[in-house]
Design a protein around this motif. Structure first.
Motif, short mmCIF file in Angstrom:
data_model
loop_
_atom_site.label_atom_id
_atom_site.label_comp_id
_atom_site.label_asym_id
_atom_site.label_seq_id
_atom_site.Cartn_x
_atom_site.Cartn_y
_atom_site.Cartn_z
N UNK A 8 0.80 -1.23 0.00
CA UNK A 8 0.00 0.00 0.00
C UNK A 8 0.83 1.27 0.00
N UNK A 9 2.10 1.17 -0.35
CA UNK A 9 2.96 2.35 -0.54
C UNK A 9 3.71 2.19 -1.84
N UNK A 10 4.35 3.27 -2.27
CA UNK A 10 5.12 3.23 -3.51
C UNK A 10 6.59 2.90 -3.20
N UNK A 11 6.72 1.81 -2.46
CA UNK A 11 8.02 1.28 -2.09
C UNK A 11 7.81 -0.17 -1.68
N UNK A 12 8.75 -1.04 -2.01
CA UNK A 12 8.65 -2.45 -1.64
C UNK A 12 9.62 -2.69 -0.49
N UNK A 13 9.07 -2.90 0.70
CA UNK A 13 9.89 -3.06 1.90
C UNK A 13 10.09 -4.55 2.20
N UNK A 14 11.20 -4.86 2.82
CA UNK A 14 11.55 -6.27 3.08
C UNK A 14 10.52 -6.98 3.95
N UNK A 15 9.78 -6.24 4.79
CA UNK A 15 8.82 -6.88 5.69
C UNK A 15 7.64 -7.50 4.93
N UNK A 16 7.50 -7.16 3.64
CA UNK A 16 6.45 -7.76 2.81
C UNK A 16 6.92 -9.02 2.08
N UNK A 17 8.19 -9.31 2.16
CA UNK A 17 8.74 -10.37 1.32
C UNK A 17 8.82 -11.69 2.06
N UNK A 18 8.03 -12.66 1.57
CA UNK A 18 8.03 -14.02 2.10
C UNK A 18 7.90 -15.00 0.93
N UNK A 19 8.65 -16.09 0.95
CA UNK A 19 8.60 -17.04 -0.19
C UNK A 19 7.23 -17.69 -0.37
N UNK A 20 6.41 -17.72 0.68
CA UNK A 20 5.10 -18.38 0.60
C UNK A 20 4.04 -17.51 -0.08
N UNK A 21 4.34 -16.24 -0.32
CA UNK A 21 3.37 -15.35 -0.98
C UNK A 21 3.32 -15.67 -2.47
N UNK A 22 2.13 -15.90 -2.99
CA UNK A 22 1.99 -16.29 -4.39
C UNK A 22 2.01 -15.11 -5.34
N UNK A 23 1.38 -14.00 -4.94
CA UNK A 23 1.28 -12.84 -5.84
C UNK A 23 1.38 -11.55 -5.08
N UNK A 24 2.04 -10.58 -5.71
CA UNK A 24 2.18 -9.24 -5.14
C UNK A 24 1.44 -8.23 -6.01
N UNK A 25 0.63 -7.40 -5.37
CA UNK A 25 -0.05 -6.29 -6.03
C UNK A 25 0.70 -5.02 -5.64
N UNK A 77 -0.15 14.94 3.89
CA UNK A 77 0.69 13.77 4.01
C UNK A 77 0.78 13.00 2.70
N UNK A 78 1.82 12.13 2.66
CA UNK A 78 2.01 11.30 1.48
C UNK A 78 1.72 9.84 1.81
N UNK A 79 0.55 9.58 2.37
CA UNK A 79 0.15 8.19 2.58
C UNK A 79 -0.07 7.53 1.23
N UNK A 80 0.25 6.25 1.12
CA UNK A 80 0.15 5.57 -0.16
C UNK A 80 -1.25 5.60 -0.74
N UNK A 81 -2.25 5.33 0.09
CA UNK A 81 -3.63 5.31 -0.41
C UNK A 81 -4.09 6.70 -0.82
N UNK A 82 -3.73 7.71 -0.02
CA UNK A 82 -4.11 9.09 -0.36
C UNK A 82 -3.51 9.50 -1.69
N UNK A 83 -2.27 9.11 -1.95
CA UNK A 83 -1.63 9.41 -3.23
C UNK A 83 -2.35 8.71 -4.37
N UNK A 84 -2.70 7.44 -4.17
CA UNK A 84 -3.41 6.68 -5.20
C UNK A 84 -4.77 7.30 -5.50
N UNK A 85 -5.48 7.70 -4.46
CA UNK A 85 -6.80 8.32 -4.64
C UNK A 85 -6.68 9.66 -5.36
N UNK A 86 -5.69 10.45 -4.97
CA UNK A 86 -5.50 11.76 -5.60
C UNK A 86 -5.16 11.61 -7.08
N UNK A 87 -4.27 10.69 -7.40
CA UNK A 87 -3.90 10.50 -8.81
C UNK A 87 -5.09 10.00 -9.63
N UNK A 88 -5.93 9.18 -9.02
CA UNK A 88 -7.10 8.70 -9.73
C UNK A 88 -8.01 9.84 -10.15
#
Length: 395
Positions: free
Chosen positions: A153-170, A297-308
């Protein structure tokens, strides 16, 4: 003759479990956007959202989320340091992440196992890194065998999201795909649908008409000031700065911060421009669509909503960590500008003097918007559930 439930099951979605965490508002709003899209595309599907900590381990949630919020409020530089130290290849991205996940799993996994066994979801979707770690652990142990989706939910991929068991990343943008590949994620498992947002942000609105409806002058520029769902940051000082200007109207959203709302109401009596103050609202799309510039603020969702909605953002002193990363993304896209509280007034004045600058930013913002992200993500989830690999694992 098929019933709706039979049609839905044939199409791939029947039971969806969305795990999130109620910290701020963005992660839960992303979960709700996915539920709305899934309910629209697959009307008979049962989609549940679970506030993971509140259900599985309220005490741990209070400790972890409480510490997180206190750090953001009182020691943002420390938070930024820890965030950077947990990035790809840094000390906390390895054993530090594993140790933290282990603590969460011990406390939260048992109750979540019961919930999963009772509900029997076909797919689990996580809109926060914390539940994603738990679900990855459960999948590794064979408790859950279906597809697992991570929504970043941000415009950055952080290591805490990375697990080998995850099938797909959005992810929110094609720009983030190289980061995922650097983590060793196969290209076919990364999907740049955009950050899922509610369908309200996919509409095309008449700005002048909206302004009339909410009690503003239709032809006078509007600035929207936001501090996120919690009303964090120096909103009062920014409000005072913007309120001392003229030639525009000011909308301020205080979020769930009741004390801030009261303070702003008192301050508004002495403002030079026309002011509207709102608390926590479910019509933020209306306020965004009625505005020319957003400040905050530059929250990921707020940025996505604004750009939409093609709304440019002036980002005031972003917090270290994901807000800085989101700010860098918005600036590179031409959809936002980083400003300090000290020069905000002059920047606003400069943009209002030259409406063409606002129009250029608005077009750049709209060009990066992904208003159909939630529906596109849900379609990918249905494909994953229908895949032969999943059907074999489910037997």
């Amino acid at each position: 003759m098929y019933t709706w439930k039979e049609v839905v099951k044939d199409l791939g979605l029947n039971k969806v479990l969305i795990l999130s965490v109620a910290v701020g508002a963005g992660h839960m709003r992303t979960a709700e956007a996915l539920r709305e899209a899934a309910g629209s595309l697959y009307p008979g599907a049962e989609i549940r959202i679970l506030d993971t900590f509140r259900y599985a381990s309220p005490f741990l949630g209070k400790v972890v989320l409480g510490a997180y919020m206190e750090m953001l409020k009182k020691s943002p530089l420390l938070y930024g340091f820890l965030y950077r130290q947990a990035e790809h290849g840094k000390p906390l991205s390895g054993k530090g992440k594993v140790g933290f996940s282990h603590i969460i799993n011990i406390a939260a996994a048992p109750r979540l196992v019961e919930y999963i066994k009772d509900f029997k979801p076909e797919i689990i979707v996580c809109t926060h890194a914390f539940p994603l770690g738990i679900v990855s652990f459960l999948k590794k142990k064979g408790v859950f065998r279906g597809p697992v989706f991570a929504i970043i939910t941000d415009y950055d991929v952080h290591s805490f999201y990375i697990f080998p068991e995850v099938d797909n990343y959005i992810v929110g943008s094609e720009d983030l795909i190289p980061q995922c590949l650097d983590f060793g994620i196969e290209p076919g498992r990364v999907h740049a649908t955009g950050i899922p947002i509610h369908s309200q942000f996919s509409g095309r609105y008449d700005k002048a008409l909206l302004r009339k409806k909410i009690g503003l002058e239709p032809d006078l520029p509007v600035i929207l000031l936001m501090g996120g769902g919690l009303g964090m940051g120096p909103i009062d000082s920014v409000f005072k700065t913007l309120g001392s200007g003229s030639g525009y109207q000011l909308i301020c959203v205080a979020g769930a911060n009741a004390a801030l709302r009261e303070k702003l109401d008192n301050m508004a009596r002495d403002m030079a421009c026309r002011v509207q103050i709102h608390g926590f609202v479910d019509y933020i799309h209306v306020l965004m669509a009625a505005s020319d510039i957003m400040v905050g603020k530059a929250g990921g969702l707020a940025c996505a909503e604004a750009m939409s909605l093609g709304l440019p953002i002036l980002i005031v002193d972003p917090l270290p960590g994901q807000e800085e990363k989101n700010t860098e993304f918005m600036a590179a896209a031409g959809a936002g500008v980083r400003v300090s509280a000290a020069n905000l007034a002059s920047v606003v004045k400069d943009y209002l003097k030259d409406p063409a600058k606002i129009e250029i930013m608005a077009r750049a913002s709209a060009a990066r918007g992904k208003p159909n992200a939630a529906r596109d993500a849900v379609r990918l989830m249905a494909q994953a559930v229908d895949s032969p690999d999943y059907k074999r694992a489910a037997k």
